[in-house]
Scaffold this active site. Structure first.
Site, PDB file in Angstrom:
ATOM      1  N   ASN A   9      54.294  10.903  78.976  1.00 19.92           N
ATOM      2  CA  ASN A   9      55.380  11.691  78.398  1.00 19.92           C
ATOM      3  C   ASN A   9      55.812  10.962  77.131  1.00 19.92           C
ATOM      4  O   ASN A   9      56.512   9.953  77.197  1.00 19.92           O
ATOM      5  CB  ASN A   9      56.522  11.785  79.424  1.00 19.92           C
ATOM      6  CG  ASN A   9      57.685  12.617  78.913  1.00 19.92           C
ATOM      7  OD1 ASN A   9      57.698  13.058  77.759  1.00 19.92           O
ATOM      8  ND2 ASN A   9      58.671  12.820  79.764  1.00 19.92           N
ATOM      9  N   ARG A  90      52.726  15.622  79.140  1.00 25.63           N
ATOM     10  CA  ARG A  90      53.837  16.566  79.146  1.00 25.63           C
ATOM     11  C   ARG A  90      54.027  17.084  77.719  1.00 25.63           C
ATOM     12  O   ARG A  90      54.163  16.299  76.781  1.00 25.63           O
ATOM     13  CB  ARG A  90      55.111  15.858  79.596  1.00 25.63           C
ATOM     14  CG  ARG A  90      56.270  16.808  79.583  1.00 25.63           C
ATOM     15  CD  ARG A  90      57.560  16.130  79.927  1.00 25.63           C
ATOM     16  NE  ARG A  90      58.602  17.139  80.015  1.00 25.63           N
ATOM     17  CZ  ARG A  90      59.892  16.895  79.896  1.00 25.63           C
ATOM     18  NH1 ARG A  90      60.316  15.665  79.703  1.00 25.63           N
ATOM     19  NH2 ARG A  90      60.756  17.872  79.983  1.00 25.63           N
ATOM     20  N   HIS A 179      62.001  22.705  81.314  1.00 30.65           N
ATOM     21  CA  HIS A 179      62.015  22.108  82.665  1.00 30.65           C
ATOM     22  C   HIS A 179      61.158  22.905  83.649  1.00 30.65           C
ATOM     23  O   HIS A 179      61.340  22.791  84.862  1.00 30.65           O
ATOM     24  CB  HIS A 179      63.432  22.068  83.286  1.00 30.65           C
ATOM     25  CG  HIS A 179      64.397  21.150  82.628  1.00 30.65           C
ATOM     26  ND1 HIS A 179      65.751  21.431  82.566  1.00 30.65           N
ATOM     27  CD2 HIS A 179      64.243  19.957  82.035  1.00 30.65           C
ATOM     28  CE1 HIS A 179      66.370  20.440  81.953  1.00 30.65           C
ATOM     29  NE2 HIS A 179      65.478  19.540  81.620  1.00 30.65           N
ATOM     30  N   ARG A 240      75.037  18.684  75.620  1.00 29.29           N
ATOM     31  CA  ARG A 240      74.865  20.013  75.022  1.00 29.29           C
ATOM     32  C   ARG A 240      75.877  21.007  75.582  1.00 29.29           C
ATOM     33  O   ARG A 240      76.183  20.968  76.777  1.00 29.29           O
ATOM     34  CB  ARG A 240      73.459  20.560  75.291  1.00 29.29           C
ATOM     35  CG  ARG A 240      72.369  19.728  74.700  1.00 29.29           C
ATOM     36  CD  ARG A 240      70.995  20.303  75.027  1.00 29.29           C
ATOM     37  NE  ARG A 240      70.035  19.214  75.093  1.00 29.29           N
ATOM     38  CZ  ARG A 240      69.035  19.130  75.959  1.00 29.29           C
ATOM     39  NH1 ARG A 240      68.831  20.095  76.841  1.00 29.29           N
ATOM     40  NH2 ARG A 240      68.242  18.094  75.968  1.00 29.29           N
ATOM     41  N   GLU A 383      58.271  15.432  88.341  1.00 25.36           N
ATOM     42  CA  GLU A 383      57.520  16.119  87.289  1.00 25.36           C
ATOM     43  C   GLU A 383      56.172  15.441  87.045  1.00 25.36           C
ATOM     44  O   GLU A 383      55.188  16.114  86.744  1.00 25.36           O
ATOM     45  CB  GLU A 383      58.345  16.159  85.994  1.00 25.36           C
ATOM     46  CG  GLU A 383      59.502  17.150  86.107  1.00 25.36           C
ATOM     47  CD  GLU A 383      60.520  17.038  84.994  1.00 25.36           C
ATOM     48  OE1 GLU A 383      61.325  16.082  85.039  1.00 25.36           O
ATOM     49  OE2 GLU A 383      60.519  17.875  84.085  1.00 25.36           O
TER      50      GLU A 383
END
Ligand code: ADP
Length: 395
Positions: A9, A90, A179, A240, A383
């Site tokens: 990643n 990823r 996601h 956010r 993940e």
């Protein structure tokens, strides 16, 4: 000998990696390279319960990747003996092109590059990681696993913004989600936990980490998700805003004299929990609220209110809910947030058992009472394992 996958990643200033046996799900080594391009770098490599650290500068991603490969040689497990059958990368944005993993060739590299305007902070560093890893490990297949893939086939009604059609088409403006690897992994795991075929289940998945997103999964297929063109839309996150009236942007541009870049920074990096209460980490928000800080208490209420709205909306989209799963840093570890997210949702059949909810565990578990209409679960996401399994599925 069992085979392994190296999962990578690659971010703007970091590379996270893990060597995984996709069959057993066990992790043989993991680590990260941080502060790439900064005066002091940091590298951490974990294997067999041991941590090896280095603090030398890491000028660029290629150097970071070489350091990682050296650590595998010096500290182990030696990649030459680990039967690495694929490298799984990823990638955040796969646009309209990918609804599953893909073997990386030069054409795929070109497409990921072309999708960069839709994910300017993520696709370029993902691609750097791919380029460097393909050069250093040329003899294994490299596979891209996209964060958007699970949401590629959202029903058009859910994916389409009510925006001028020509503008939307010309600039690829639609809901891509993010996601997705986590939502898909959790929905599959949840279906196996409740012991019913996922084909008949109406699921809501809440991925609550620093970034946070909700999805509605009906019959194993994603039918809605809270993140949109970018990961800014939807739930309240660490930094956010999540959903906000787009007119706030015009208002600030006209009346606060802020530039587009400043507003981008404000909405993405200085809002959410951090903007409301000063910290992006949920544990700090609880600590402050416990000390009587009114802003932190309100932040918790705003966060939970948004979650309840999404659960209700997705129940409406699917005509009910059978399974509700919590995952990621907050979802897996925060009983208070879980309780407040479902407070008042008994009318949907959503209930939790206080003792189960508060019990500490790293395992997947039920937190609804026995016999409840809706199975409420905590499912730790993984993940990296999902990427490893998707990578071998192509071989
Ligand atoms: P990322 O989105 O960066 O992958 P994670 O899924 O690892 O994030 O979640 C990180 C967040 O999880 C932290 O910022 C923190 O808010 C939250 N978190 C971690 N542990 C706990 C805890 N015990 N209680 C509440 N929140 C937690």
């Amino acid at each position: 000998m069992s085979s392994t996958v190296l999962v990578i990643n690659s971010g703007s200033s970091s590379i996270k990696y893990q060597l995984i046996d996709p069959a057993s799900g066990s992790s043989l080594a993991s680590g990260l390279v941080e502060r790439i391009g900064e005066p002091a770098g940091h590298v951490e490599h974990r294997t067999d319960g041991r941590v090896t650290e280095q603090n030398d500068p890491v000028p660029d991603h290629a150097d970071g990747m070489r350091t990682v490969l050296d650590l595998f040689e010096k500290v182990g497990p030696a990649l030459g003996d680990a039967n690495v059958v694929a490298v799984g990368h990823r990638v955040v944005q796969g646009g309209k092109y990918y609804d599953g993993p893909v073997l990386i060739d030069d054409e795929v590299v070109g497409l990921i590059d072309r999708l960069s305007p839709l994910a300017p902070l993520h696709n370029p560093p993902n691609l750097t990681g791919i380029r460097v890893a393909r050069e250093l490990l040329p003899d294994v297949p490299h596979v891209a696993v996209f964060d958007t893939a699970f949401f590629r086939n959202l029903p058009e009604a859910a994916a389409t913004y009510a925006l001028d059609r020509e503008v939307a088409e010309q600039y690829n403006v639609r809901r891509y989600g993010a996601h997705g690897t986590s939502h898909q992994y959790v929905a599959l795991k949840a279906a196996s936990m409740v012991g019913r075929p996922s084909a008949e289940l109406r699921q809501v998945v809440l991925h609550l980490g620093n970034g946070a997103s909700a999805s509605a999964v009906y019959g194993g297929r994603a039918v809605d998700t809270s993140m949109g063109l970018t990961p800014l839309e939807g739930l309240v996150m660490g930094t956010r805003t999540g959903d906000i009236d787009p007119a706030v942007v015009f208002h600030l541009a006209r009346n606060a004299g802020m530039s587009i870049d400043e507003i981008d920074d404000l909405l993405n990096k200085r809002s959410g929990l951090k903007g409301l209460a000063g910290y992006n980490d949920m544990r700090e928000i609880h600590r402050l609220a416990g000390d009587g800080d009114a802003a932190a208490a309100l932040a918790l209420e705003v966060y939970a209110h948004r979650l309840r709205k999404y659960i209700g909306a997705y129940a409406a989209v699917m005509g009910g809910i059978d399974v509700l799963s919590f995952t990621a840093g907050v979802g897996e570890n925060d009983p208070e947030v879980r309780a407040s997210a479902v407070a008042g949702l008994e009318f949907l059949g959503v209930e939790i058992d206080a003792g189960r909810n508060e019990a500490r565990s790293k395992e997947s578990r039920f937190i609804s009472p026995d016999g409840a209409r809706v199975a409420v679960l905590v499912v730790p996401t993984n993940e990296e394992l999902a990427i490893a399994r998707q990578a071998v599925s192509l071989l």
